[in-house]
Design a protein around this motif. Structure first.
Motif, PDB file in Angstrom:
ATOM      1  N   LEU A 190       2.518  -6.931  50.195  1.00  0.00           N
ATOM      2  CA  LEU A 190       2.515  -5.710  50.999  1.00  0.00           C
ATOM      3  C   LEU A 190       3.927  -5.344  51.430  1.00  0.00           C
ATOM      4  N   GLY A 191       4.240  -4.063  51.298  1.00  0.00           N
ATOM      5  CA  GLY A 191       5.561  -3.572  51.667  1.00  0.00           C
ATOM      6  C   GLY A 191       6.591  -3.674  50.557  1.00  0.00           C
ATOM      7  N   GLU A 192       6.226  -4.315  49.453  1.00  0.00           N
ATOM      8  CA  GLU A 192       7.180  -4.478  48.359  1.00  0.00           C
ATOM      9  C   GLU A 192       7.226  -3.235  47.475  1.00  0.00           C
ATOM     10  N   VAL A 193       8.400  -3.010  46.897  1.00  0.00           N
ATOM     11  CA  VAL A 193       8.582  -1.988  45.869  1.00  0.00           C
ATOM     12  C   VAL A 193       9.099  -2.721  44.638  1.00  0.00           C
ATOM     13  N   TYR A 194       8.262  -2.793  43.614  1.00  0.00           N
ATOM     14  CA  TYR A 194       8.596  -3.555  42.419  1.00  0.00           C
ATOM     15  C   TYR A 194       8.991  -2.623  41.281  1.00  0.00           C
ATOM     16  N   GLU A 195      10.131  -2.931  40.662  1.00  0.00           N
ATOM     17  CA  GLU A 195      10.535  -2.234  39.444  1.00  0.00           C
ATOM     18  C   GLU A 195       9.976  -3.031  38.270  1.00  0.00           C
ATOM     19  N   PHE A 196       8.930  -2.511  37.640  1.00  0.00           N
ATOM     20  CA  PHE A 196       8.285  -3.195  36.529  1.00  0.00           C
ATOM     21  C   PHE A 196       8.864  -2.701  35.211  1.00  0.00           C
ATOM     22  N   GLY A 197       9.382  -3.617  34.429  1.00  0.00           N
ATOM     23  CA  GLY A 197       9.892  -3.267  33.108  1.00  0.00           C
ATOM     24  C   GLY A 197       9.938  -4.492  32.233  1.00  0.00           C
ATOM     25  N   GLY A 198      10.292  -4.286  30.976  1.00  0.00           N
ATOM     26  CA  GLY A 198      10.416  -5.404  30.057  1.00  0.00           C
ATOM     27  C   GLY A 198      11.635  -6.253  30.358  1.00  0.00           C
ATOM     28  N   ASP A 199      11.674  -7.426  29.780  1.00  0.00           N
ATOM     29  CA  ASP A 199      12.791  -8.341  30.010  1.00  0.00           C
ATOM     30  C   ASP A 199      14.081  -7.850  29.367  1.00  0.00           C
ATOM     31  N   VAL A 200      13.958  -7.013  28.334  1.00  0.00           N
ATOM     32  CA  VAL A 200      15.124  -6.558  27.577  1.00  0.00           C
ATOM     33  C   VAL A 200      15.205  -5.039  27.616  1.00  0.00           C
ATOM     34  N   ALA A 201      16.376  -4.541  27.962  1.00  0.00           N
ATOM     35  CA  ALA A 201      16.631  -3.095  27.873  1.00  0.00           C
ATOM     36  C   ALA A 201      17.270  -2.822  26.515  1.00  0.00           C
ATOM     37  N   TRP A 202      16.538  -2.125  25.649  1.00  0.00           N
ATOM     38  CA  TRP A 202      16.980  -1.907  24.279  1.00  0.00           C
ATOM     39  C   TRP A 202      17.522  -0.490  24.095  1.00  0.00           C
ATOM     40  N   ASN A 203      18.370  -0.315  23.095  1.00  0.00           N
ATOM     41  CA  ASN A 203      18.821   1.033  22.760  1.00  0.00           C
ATOM     42  C   ASN A 203      18.109   1.499  21.490  1.00  0.00           C
ATOM     43  N   PHE A 204      18.399   2.709  21.041  1.00  0.00           N
ATOM     44  CA  PHE A 204      17.625   3.265  19.938  1.00  0.00           C
ATOM     45  C   PHE A 204      18.044   2.722  18.575  1.00  0.00           C
ATOM     46  N   ASP A 205      19.202   2.093  18.491  1.00  0.00           N
ATOM     47  CA  ASP A 205      19.501   1.319  17.286  1.00  0.00           C
ATOM     48  C   ASP A 205      18.556   0.123  17.220  1.00  0.00           C
ATOM     49  N   ASP A 206      18.310  -0.504  18.382  1.00  0.00           N
ATOM     50  CA  ASP A 206      17.345  -1.604  18.436  1.00  0.00           C
ATOM     51  C   ASP A 206      15.941  -1.119  18.096  1.00  0.00           C
ATOM     52  N   LEU A 207      15.581   0.074  18.576  1.00  0.00           N
ATOM     53  CA  LEU A 207      14.261   0.636  18.264  1.00  0.00           C
ATOM     54  C   LEU A 207      14.119   0.847  16.763  1.00  0.00           C
ATOM     55  N   ALA A 208      15.141   1.385  16.140  1.00  0.00           N
ATOM     56  CA  ALA A 208      15.088   1.596  14.694  1.00  0.00           C
ATOM     57  C   ALA A 208      14.956   0.276  13.951  1.00  0.00           C
ATOM     58  N   SER A 209      15.695  -0.736  14.408  1.00  0.00           N
ATOM     59  CA  SER A 209      15.605  -2.052  13.775  1.00  0.00           C
ATOM     60  C   SER A 209      14.207  -2.638  13.917  1.00  0.00           C
ATOM     61  N   ALA A 210      13.629  -2.516  15.133  1.00  0.00           N
ATOM     62  CA  ALA A 210      12.279  -3.032  15.364  1.00  0.00           C
ATOM     63  C   ALA A 210      11.263  -2.280  14.518  1.00  0.00           C
ATOM     64  N   ALA A 211      11.424  -0.955  14.412  1.00  0.00           N
ATOM     65  CA  ALA A 211      10.527  -0.167  13.582  1.00  0.00           C
ATOM     66  C   ALA A 211      10.629  -0.596  12.120  1.00  0.00           C
ATOM     67  N   GLY A 212      11.845  -0.873  11.675  1.00  0.00           N
ATOM     68  CA  GLY A 212      12.033  -1.344  10.310  1.00  0.00           C
ATOM     69  C   GLY A 212      11.322  -2.660  10.056  1.00  0.00           C
ATOM     70  N   ASP A 213      11.378  -3.570  11.036  1.00  0.00           N
ATOM     71  CA  ASP A 213      10.678  -4.849  10.896  1.00  0.00           C
ATOM     72  C   ASP A 213       9.169  -4.634  10.784  1.00  0.00           C
ATOM     73  N   VAL A 214       8.655  -3.720  11.607  1.00  0.00           N
ATOM     74  CA  VAL A 214       7.212  -3.456  11.605  1.00  0.00           C
ATOM     75  C   VAL A 214       6.773  -2.788  10.307  1.00  0.00           C
ATOM     76  N   LEU A 215       7.583  -1.850   9.828  1.00  0.00           N
ATOM     77  CA  LEU A 215       7.212  -1.050   8.662  1.00  0.00           C
ATOM     78  C   LEU A 215       7.582  -1.707   7.337  1.00  0.00           C
ATOM     79  N   GLY A 216       8.476  -2.673   7.388  1.00  0.00           N
ATOM     80  CA  GLY A 216       8.919  -3.306   6.154  1.00  0.00           C
ATOM     81  C   GLY A 216       9.819  -2.423   5.317  1.00  0.00           C
ATOM     82  N   ARG A 217      10.606  -1.571   5.994  1.00  0.00           N
ATOM     83  CA  ARG A 217      11.550  -0.712   5.291  1.00  0.00           C
ATOM     84  C   ARG A 217      12.738  -0.455   6.203  1.00  0.00           C
ATOM     85  N   GLU A 218      13.827   0.041   5.655  1.00  0.00           N
ATOM     86  CA  GLU A 218      14.990   0.366   6.474  1.00  0.00           C
ATOM     87  C   GLU A 218      14.710   1.606   7.308  1.00  0.00           C
TER      88      GLU A 218
END
Length: 292
Positions: A190-218
């Motif tokens: 009670l009374g707390e304000v929690y900032e909920f987020g993932g452990d890693v803050a990624w950029n969109f180069d990281d997003l593209a890399s992750a998408a490539g891993d998922v899709l199996g393509r560059e």
């Protein structure tokens, strides 16, 4: 303890109910609510009490809160029109003597320039003014928000945006839902304000890399100017106001509004948050199943 979940038929609300049950809550101690009770049949079949609760109709809120100790107020979905709707729930919670009100807010709601923040800031202020004992959980972006980008990249090999080098500490809906369940079930907070987020803050180069891993393509990330993205969105069929809204969010990302990550969510979960690639892989699998 009786816990009421608003908007339980929605994507986040459903997962909160699942997380409560997984963490030991009895079905009879949960009240799942929604505007349309026909969408709550899955909960009733599991022995969970269901009730109508429409933010816009105060006459539905008080009956739903009868006998309830704890409430999760999931923010309404219409930007610019949330505050009055939330106020109805806050007022009813105060009248009902609710002992804990948990609200799903926006990242750094009281200090950010993020275009979505003003409604959340006003709601946080209304909760504080009400005197209802409360916990604020400020949810960062859902990893699932980028499912469409991954789907497009399957054919184009490109993720294009005006976010620049901005970072996003996203988390999956399931992780954020479980965080809410922890706060609802545990004593304290009670009374707390929690900032909920993932452990890693990624950029969109990281997003593209992750998408490539998922899709199996560059997959590559292409940086757009704000003007280029507005033009691209309008050419895809969005009206000028919607295109402007989307690019305003991207401006916020570029300026760091979603980059905060302090480990609060994983600490409460007792485990690391789901990685970006695993979160994208899960949502892509769901899409594939739906298309099959």
């Amino acid at each position: 303890m009786t816990i009421l979940i608003t908007a339980a038929s929605g994507q986040l609300g459903r997962l909160v109910v699942d997380a409560l049950l997984a963490r030991g809550a009895a079905p009879t101690d949960i009240v799942a609510t929604a505007r349309d009770t026909s969408k709550l049949e899955q909960f009733a079949a599991r022995g969970i009490r269901t009730a109508e609760l429409d933010y816009a109709r105060p006459e539905t809120i008080a009956p739903a809160l009868d006998g309830v100790d704890t409430v999760l107020l999931i923010s309404a979905s219409v930007p610019g029109g949330r505050v009055a709707l939330h106020q109805n729930v806050i007022d009813a919670a105060k009248a009902a003597g609710v002992e804990k009100l948990v609200y799903t807010s926006a990242p750094r709601a009281t200090t950010t320039s993020l275009v979505l923040a003003p409604d959340h800031k006003a709601t946080e202020e209304a909760i504080a003014a009400s005197g209802v004992p409360a916990v604020i959980v400020r949810n960062n972006w859902y990893t699932e928000n980028y499912a469409a980008d991954v789907a497009r990249a399957a054919s184009t090999g490109v993720i294009a945006s005006s976010v620049g080098d901005g970072r996003v500490a996203s988390a999956t809906r399931a992780d954020l839902a479980e965080g809410a369940a922890v706060v609802l079930l545990e004593d304290g907070h009670l009374g707390e304000v929690y900032e909920f987020g993932g452990d890693v803050a990624w950029n969109f180069d990281d997003l593209a890399s992750a998408a490539g891993d998922v899709l199996g393509r560059e997959v590559v990330f292409t940086r757009l100017t704000t003007e280029e993205q507005v033009a691209a969105l309008q050419s895809a069929g969005l009206d000028a106001d919607t295109a402007g809204f989307v690019t305003a969010i991207n401006t916020g990302i570029r300026e760091g509004d979603l980059a905060e990550t302090d480990g609060t969510l994983s600490r409460l979960l007792g485990r690391p948050t789901t990685t970006l690639v695993d979160g994208l892989r899960a949502v892509t699998a769901v899409q594939d199943d739906a298309a099959a």
